[in-house]
Enzyme design. Sequence first.
Site, PDB file in Angstrom:
ATOM      1  N   ASP A 196       1.064  -1.324  -0.126  1.00  0.00           N
ATOM      2  CA  ASP A 196       0.139  -0.184  -0.332  1.00  0.00           C
ATOM      3  C   ASP A 196       0.971   0.752  -0.413  1.00  0.00           C
ATOM      4  O   ASP A 196       1.660   1.509  -0.658  1.00  0.00           O
ATOM      5  CB  ASP A 196      -1.350  -0.238   0.768  1.00  0.00           C
ATOM      6  CG  ASP A 196      -2.388   0.396   0.679  1.00  0.00           C
ATOM      7  OD1 ASP A 196      -2.096   2.086   0.608  1.00  0.00           O
ATOM      8  OD2 ASP A 196      -2.761  -0.480   0.224  1.00  0.00           O
TER       9      ASP A 196
ATOM     10  N   HIS B 292      -3.736   5.771   3.607  1.00  0.00           N
ATOM     11  CA  HIS B 292      -4.164   4.297   2.720  1.00  0.00           C
ATOM     12  C   HIS B 292      -4.079   3.164   3.695  1.00  0.00           C
ATOM     13  O   HIS B 292      -4.502   2.138   4.003  1.00  0.00           O
ATOM     14  CB  HIS B 292      -4.705   4.340   1.704  1.00  0.00           C
ATOM     15  CG  HIS B 292      -5.909   3.379   0.756  1.00  0.00           C
ATOM     16  ND1 HIS B 292      -5.013   1.551   0.457  1.00  0.00           N
ATOM     17  CD2 HIS B 292      -6.939   2.994   0.468  1.00  0.00           C
ATOM     18  CE1 HIS B 292      -5.841   1.377  -0.053  1.00  0.00           C
ATOM     19  NE2 HIS B 292      -7.337   1.908   0.379  1.00  0.00           N
TER      20      HIS B 292
ATOM     21  N   SER C  72     -11.252  -2.681  -0.013  1.00  0.00           N
ATOM     22  CA  SER C  72     -10.025  -1.336   0.515  1.00  0.00           C
ATOM     23  C   SER C  72     -10.122  -2.328   1.991  1.00  0.00           C
ATOM     24  O   SER C  72      -9.009  -2.435   2.328  1.00  0.00           O
ATOM     25  CB  SER C  72      -9.203  -0.494   0.172  1.00  0.00           C
ATOM     26  OG  SER C  72      -8.961  -0.561  -0.994  1.00  0.00           O
TER      27      SER C  72
END
Length: 482
Positions: free
Chosen positions: A145, A182, A362
């Site tokens: 990520d 994220h 996600s």
Amino acid sequence: RFASSVTTSSSGFINETTPVSERIDMLRSRMRTGQSIFEIGGSATSSAAATPVAVTASSAKSAAAGFGFLAQQERSGQNNHKTQKGQRRGSYSRTNENNVQQPSTTNKAFSWALDRIDQQSLPLDSTYTTPHKFTGKGVTIWVLDTGLNSNHVEFQGKNEIATAMGRSFRTSDKTTADRFGHGSHVAGLACGLNTGVAPGANVVPMAVMDSKGKGRVDHVVQALNHIYGLASQAVPLSSGDKLPDDEVNPQSRAGKIALARSSVVVMSLRGPHSYTLNSIIEKLARVGVLCVTASGNDARDASPYSPPNSQHAITVGATTTNDNRAEYSNYGAVVDIMAPGSNARSAYHTGKNSYAALSGTSMAAPLVAGAAALILQAEPWMMPNEIKALLKNTCSKGKIRDLRGSANCMLNVNAFEDWLDKPYDNDDEDSPFSAFDRFSAIKKDNNNNKDDGDDNNERQKLKSSSSIKRTRDASKRIRKKR
């Protein structure tokens, strides 16, 4: 909320500031030269129209205006909660004498997402309980990520392994720091001390995207190849083996290999079909490393995309608080399991006590990755196909609406208790760290009775079985002999 364009080209990226006409020209140029276009599908908006779509020769013109990085992460859901003695609103966690938080196995659920995955049906009961107090201890979760906020309180006590084994495959930033949020959010849902499904698991950031959420597909493949290079050198575990009780030195090559042996990869990305990407996922599966991937946020069939269409990965779709498929979630026969994905709260990158509520497939994928870590703590010898079968056997059936061909299968970690026996010799039932693998006593018995043909035959049956039910039944017969 989050979706990035990723290309194998070293040329410039398309982003939200690129004029529409220039985007179309750049996309056409890339397709003429055979360059692949790859998207990292993370958090999604609640409107499918705002979600980027995969660009093909027939759709480039209509898709160009919405293609690229969409800076629409739900910052309105961001919150800061002060931490005092290891406790936060909505969660209760033990601390040791050094005031370091310990993973909790029975909490007031930090988020509705955790609350939903330990029960078969609605309504929610405001708690999250792990099966037999497993926490994922000893299992490694690789997060491909934007990096990790390693200073966050959710990752307290995990820094040594994260720092020693984490790597950056980004061009501009060679650290694993998360400057976008994220990656920290995904990692928190998988193994945060309070926000995570497997709070005792190790976390290793593999930074493949930069501070704007951009990256390249070859960086993703490089990260997976790095994991394969470690895991392929590990000595395979047999049924009855358990993870070592001794601490592993993550600074040494041997330590890194040992930590890669029983591990899970979580990837919140999707793009056009990629033989290279799917091939490395298959190679990882052969050495015992499970890959969990988001189905994508295009509100369309996930089957044309990689890695969701990899039969060797677990593909996860997202649900809402009322058990509907989230309208942004990709669907279809390649979606193996569903998990909560909308408005999930987890760690963020803006501070050590910062949190955010984000939505997307996600957010669903790391919940399944954490569930796989719970299984691997109990049965570290299980292969990815066996873990996948167990997850699908134990999920709550018939609970989700508007599936459009996806599996009607809601993640349910509480159901693991029927398949994973309670650990032996748990001296301190309140401590998740003292739980022994349920096969440890079996292994000791077999070592002391090497001439016992029946027991050895049963162990061989466990070792070679590819069926979870056969494995479970055989283990019970061995325990009965004791």
